[in-house]
Design an enzyme around this catalytic site. Structure first.
Site, PDB file in Angstrom:
ATOM      1  N   LYS A  61      40.800 -38.297  30.696  1.00  0.00           N
ATOM      2  CA  LYS A  61      41.058 -38.568  29.288  1.00  0.00           C
ATOM      3  C   LYS A  61      39.928 -39.380  28.643  1.00  0.00           C
ATOM      4  O   LYS A  61      39.054 -39.905  29.321  1.00  0.00           O
ATOM      5  CB  LYS A  61      42.402 -39.304  29.149  1.00  0.00           C
ATOM      6  CG  LYS A  61      43.569 -38.493  29.714  1.00  0.00           C
ATOM      7  CD  LYS A  61      43.643 -37.111  29.087  1.00  0.00           C
ATOM      8  CE  LYS A  61      44.882 -36.319  29.463  1.00  0.00           C
ATOM      9  NZ  LYS A  61      44.972 -35.902  30.847  1.00  0.00           N
TER      10      LYS A  61
HETATM   11  C1  LIG Z   1      48.850 -33.339  26.440  1.00  0.00           C
HETATM   12  C2  LIG Z   1      49.174 -34.072  27.719  1.00  0.00           C
HETATM   13  N1  LIG Z   1      50.349 -34.702  27.835  1.00  0.00           N
HETATM   14  C3  LIG Z   1      50.671 -35.390  28.939  1.00  0.00           C
HETATM   15  C4  LIG Z   1      49.810 -35.471  30.006  1.00  0.00           C
HETATM   16  C5  LIG Z   1      50.210 -36.219  31.225  1.00  0.00           C
HETATM   17  O1  LIG Z   1      49.393 -37.328  31.431  1.00  0.00           O
HETATM   18  P1  LIG Z   1      49.363 -38.124  32.817  1.00  0.00           P
HETATM   19  O2  LIG Z   1      48.451 -37.387  33.739  1.00  0.00           O
HETATM   20  O3  LIG Z   1      48.809 -39.465  32.462  1.00  0.00           O
HETATM   21  O4  LIG Z   1      50.753 -38.190  33.311  1.00  0.00           O
HETATM   22  C6  LIG Z   1      48.555 -34.854  29.934  1.00  0.00           C
HETATM   23  C7  LIG Z   1      47.604 -34.923  31.051  1.00  0.00           C
HETATM   24  O5  LIG Z   1      46.828 -34.034  31.309  1.00  0.00           O
HETATM   25  C8  LIG Z   1      48.230 -34.133  28.741  1.00  0.00           C
HETATM   26  O6  LIG Z   1      47.054 -33.516  28.613  1.00  0.00           O
END
Ligand SMILES: Cc1ncc(COP(=O)(O)O)c(C=O)c1O
Length: 440
Positions: A221
């Site tokens: 991210k």
């Molecule tokens: C749009 C979106 N929502 C939620 C997530 C979930 O994030 P995390 O990996 O921190 O759980 C991601 C991760 O790729 C994402 O791109």
């Protein structure tokens, strides 16, 4: 044997003082951490020698955010990130998946409820709805590649409790329309800002516009601490409930062991706490957020300004170009064949181009690949979340239910922008794109 007088009765203490030992986590762990940074061998040796030499004076870390005798890095990261997003309440968690569940639980979402999610998002946005025992209702996206407010309006039912808007690929979604819809139907608007930390919409930071915002700090991210996430809100009650959910036994409410102040403050939660290790990295990342974002935005603007688009080729529409975090550039091609060819031709030019959708290639970002939902899989014999509503009330999950998502995504060439690219890099990338587009 004669028993000595007990200390409690005025006798001498049995344990006067124990030895002085290193803390549970000490220099071995610190040296292990050094390896994550891959120092040059000579530097690593110098650091290791210096650390070992002063081991006696080094106090070990306290990696648990609570009971911390030192200022907590996690708490500092919460304060800094809350300020950055412009909300009074910010909770650090261990992922955006956790943030989404904590947000939905805070909103009281559960069995029998429906939550609308976009057809194009990482699967976690939809799976977390199911994990809360609610039904994910999948809505189409439009030429912004974010959820289409018109399709959302069509999918609202009396059971709808929330819309999850995802600011996909760093670009803000159509918040005016979505907020109006949410307000009209008195339902929550959850912002999934996993991919767009630092983006904004009409001057307001993403994650501060809806009812509650959810961020990811995983490695891929804009800002990251390897794993991690944040929940942001202006609503004290939602913050309290999310905080309780994230710390299993609702331990850290204003008064730890007090009975609940209002119904809904105590319940059985889970453990999504962020560790001080993640907190320290997240804090450093948040401190340089403006610099990182400026890097993305400048690079994307430079490339876009130099592009020559032939007829039939378009850029992704932006709901608010000023609020774009700048982490991705999406080009819509006239058809699928040209998309596949352009992607390969750009890669050959050295442009980091990729396609988004190919029905035959598994990708957790597109609803057609979400077998868990399409085939209504359940974790337990109770059949939840699907058994939580009447069969006739379940949405029809069909492969073609979001045709615009499939159309746009299969015609998208996507270029991941690098925030470190300088003017010369951007010129070269733009030249590579233009060379290929001229042949379309
Ligand atoms: C749009 C979106 N929502 C939620 C997530 C979930 O994030 P995390 O990996 O921190 O759980 C991601 C991760 O790729 C994402 O791109």
């Amino acid at each position: 044997m004669r028993f000595k007088q007990l200390a409690i009765e005025g006798g001498a203490k049995a344990v006067k003082q124990t030895g002085s030992y290193p803390t549970k986590i000490h220099v071995d762990e610190l040296l292990e951490l050094l390896d994550l940074w891959e120092f040059p061998a000579a530097t690593r040796k110098t650091l290791a020698t210096a650390i070992r030499k002063s081991a006696k004076e080094i106090k070990g870390p306290h990696l648990f955010r609570y009971y911390n005798p030192r200022p907590s890095k996690v708490e500092a990261a919460e304060k800094k990130f809350g300020k950055f997003i412009g909300v009074p309440y910010c909770l650090a968690v261990n992922s955006c998946t956790s943030a989404l569940i904590a947000a939905m639980r805070a909103l009281g979402i559960g069995k029998g409820d429906e939550v609308i999610v976009p057809a194009y998002t990482f699967f976690a946005t939809a799976s977390t709805v199911g994990a809360c025992n609610a039904i994910p209702v999948i809505a189409d996206v439009d030429d912004t590649l974010t959820i289409d407010p018109k399709d959302v309006a069509r999918r609202i039912t009396p059971r709808t409790k929330a819309i999850v808007v995802v600011h996909m690929l760093g670009v803000p979604a159509q918040m005016t329309e979505l907020k109006a819809l949410a307000d009209k139907h008195k339902i929550a608007l959850i912002e999934d800002v996993a991919q767009a930390a630092g983006g904004s919409y009409r001057g307001k930071m993403l994650g501060s516009i809806g009812t509650i915002g959810c961020f990811s700090f995983d490695y891929y991210k804009i800002l990251n601490s390897g794993e991690g996430g944040f929940v942001t809100t202006s609503n004290e009650w939602l913050y309290t409930r999310a905080q309780s959910w994230h710390d299993c036994a609702a331990c850290w409410r204003p008064n730890r062991y007090a009975s609940e102040r209002r119904e809904g403050e105590l319940f059985c939660g889970e453990n999504y706490r962020m560790s001080e290790l993640q907190g320290a990295v997240a804090l450093a990342q948040i401190r340089k957020a403006d610099k990182i974002l400026n890097g993305y935005r400048t690079a994307k603007q430079r490339i876009v300004a130099a592009l020559v688009l032939p007829r039939g080729v378009k850029l992704q529409r932006l709901a608010d170009p000023k609020g774009d975090a700048g982490s991705n550039l999406v080009i819509f091609m006239p058809n699928v064949e040209k998309t596949k060819w352009a992607m390969k031709a750009m890669q050959a030019e050295g442009v980091p181009a990729g396609g988004i959708y190919d029905a035959k290639v598994k990708d957790w970002h597109i609803y057609t690949h979400w077998d868990h939902i399409m085939e209504q899989k359940a974790v337990a014999p109770d059949g939840l979340p699907w058994s939580g509503v009447k069969k006739s009330e379940l949405p029809a999950y069909t492969m073609d239910m979001c045709p615009h998502a499939l159309d746009y995504l299969s015609r998208s060439v996507i270029i991941g922008v690098n925030s470190n690219w300088r003017a010369a890099d951007c010129r070269a990338i733009a030249e590579g794109i233009n060379k290929v587009l001229a042949k379309v």
